[in-house]
Design an enzyme around this catalytic site. Structure first.
Site, PDB file in Angstrom:
ATOM      1  N   HIS A  14       0.792  -1.215   0.024  1.00 21.40           N
ATOM      2  CA  HIS A  14      -0.049   0.095  -0.064  1.00 21.40           C
ATOM      3  C   HIS A  14       0.850   1.236  -0.042  1.00 21.40           C
ATOM      4  O   HIS A  14       0.618   2.261  -0.808  1.00 21.40           O
ATOM      5  CB  HIS A  14      -1.007   0.224   1.305  1.00 21.40           C
ATOM      6  CG  HIS A  14      -2.017  -0.982   1.096  1.00 21.40           C
ATOM      7  ND1 HIS A  14      -3.026  -1.016   0.101  1.00 21.40           N
ATOM      8  CD2 HIS A  14      -2.435  -2.215   1.864  1.00 21.40           C
ATOM      9  CE1 HIS A  14      -4.033  -1.779   0.210  1.00 21.40           C
ATOM     10  NE2 HIS A  14      -3.647  -2.685   1.150  1.00 21.40           N
ATOM     11  N   HIS A  23      -2.989  -2.512  13.163  1.00 21.02           N
ATOM     12  CA  HIS A  23      -2.304  -1.399  12.537  1.00 21.02           C
ATOM     13  C   HIS A  23      -1.941  -0.273  13.671  1.00 21.02           C
ATOM     14  O   HIS A  23      -2.502  -0.263  14.579  1.00 21.02           O
ATOM     15  CB  HIS A  23      -3.279  -0.602  11.344  1.00 21.02           C
ATOM     16  CG  HIS A  23      -3.227  -1.405  10.206  1.00 21.02           C
ATOM     17  ND1 HIS A  23      -2.418  -0.987   9.129  1.00 21.02           N
ATOM     18  CD2 HIS A  23      -4.018  -2.328   9.768  1.00 21.02           C
ATOM     19  CE1 HIS A  23      -2.510  -1.789   8.276  1.00 21.02           C
ATOM     20  NE2 HIS A  23      -3.714  -2.631   8.492  1.00 21.02           N
TER      21      HIS A  23
END
Length: 341
Positions: A17, A198
């Site tokens: 990403h 995360h």
């Protein structure tokens, strides 16, 4: 508390990403060799959005999933390879391809309230004899009993491991304890439990430890935290903390720190840190991979990425709605007179 865990590396999948899916084959191979030598047992490799993710909506990678997978599989001595698959993006044909070239683990990912769309893919993976994981994303958005019901659905389809996934980096340790504790109690004893975190609120390590305390035996992390938003749980830090706590990982703390410092940090396009926009992801509960989309919209429409992300959180957008990010920015720009209708 579980005394031995399986660490699952995300550097070469979630790390796609922030790299806009442009990791080269040589970079993939170098990092994979380093992870393998450090003792990492499972390494995920695909487009950031999983098998079949190459598209206008999600971004085109430098190489195909098959090219990346074959490159990494040819370098490993002990580690096994996993692939992510989101039904609606990845297909059964992608699943068969992964199996045929030697992928060991398939993780079938859905939004946390949409487990029913995973039945075909989980069933096929089990039929092929693969290690089959159900992966419930954006878990902060569902109450405990809903998560339990969705996890049980995936287990009934054949998943031998269930992941609770903090895709937004929004959960705090007490949230992890409540949700993973309930799921662990509901699953069959032989079904494994996993956690994917995360670091948007700097809770990656703390949340992983809370998950382990609830009985999670698989934990996701990434070298130098390379991943969406402020990154995934930094593996080198988690390994060091686990070693101090007497939790076996099989990963060498110095070697994984060297992989992070010598191989991963040099390929970063920007520092993976908790900047104001990544912080907003965690605070507002927004899907971590939306970050770069919001930054691009900021440059194009002169609306601060933070304000776009807050609005996305208010609208409760989820993974797969990336096309709505630009729409949201356009709407905000029009409201402020920055665009002429």
């Amino acid at each position: 508390m579980v005394q031995h865990i399986t660490l699952h590396d995300m550097t070469l999948r979630d790390g796609m990403h922030p790299k806009r899916h442009q990791i080269s084959l040589e970079q993939m191979k170098d990092i994979a060799r380093g992870l393998d030598a450090a003792g990492v047992p499972l390494i995920e490799v695909t487009h950031g959005d999983g098998l079949g993710g190459a598209s206008v909506n999600y971004g085109f990678p430098a190489h195909s999933d098959e090219e990346y997978l074959r490159a990494v599989l040819g370098e490993l001595k002990q580690a096994r390879v996993s692939a992510l698959l989101l039904p609606g993006i990845g297909t059964v044909d992608h699943l068969r391809m992964a199996h045929e070239i030697g992928v060991h683990t398939i993780r079938v990912a859905t939004h946390c309230t949409e487990a029913d769309v995973s039945e075909q893919h989980i069933g096929m993976a089990r039929k092929l004899g693969m290690d089959t994981v159900g992966f419930l994303m954006m878990a902060h958005m569902a109450p405990v009993q809903t998560l339990v019901q969705q996890a049980l659905l995936m287990e009934s389809y054949g998943a031998n491991c269930l992941y609770i996934t903090d895709s937004a980096g929004h959960m705090l340790p007490h949230d992890v304890t409540e949700k993973l504790g309930a799921v662990r109690q509901a699953l069959r004893p032989e079904t494994e439990l996993g956690f994917h975190g995360h670091h948007n609120l700097a809770m990656g390590v703390a949340n992983s430890l809370a998950a382990i305390a609830c009985g999670a035996s698989r934990i996701d992390a990434a070298a130098a935290g390379l991943g969406a938003g402020a990154g995934n749980t930094p593996m080198e830090v988690l390994v060091a903390v686990c070693e101090r706590m007497g939790i076996e990982t099989g990963v060498d703390v110095y070697r994984i720190a060297d992989v992070a410092e010598d191989l991963v940090v040099p390929i970063m396009d920007h520092p993976i840190r908790i900047d104001r926009d990544a912080l907003t992801l965690g605070y507002a509960g927004v899907y971590s991979s939306f970050l770069l989309f919001a930054k691009r919209a900021e440059a194009k429409y002169r609306i601060p990425a933070r304000e776009i992300l807050v609005e996305l959180g208010r609208q409760r957008l989820v993974g797969g709605q990336e096309d709505m990010i630009e729409d949201t920015a356009i709407t905000l720009a029009r409201e402020r007179g920055l665009l002429v209708p």
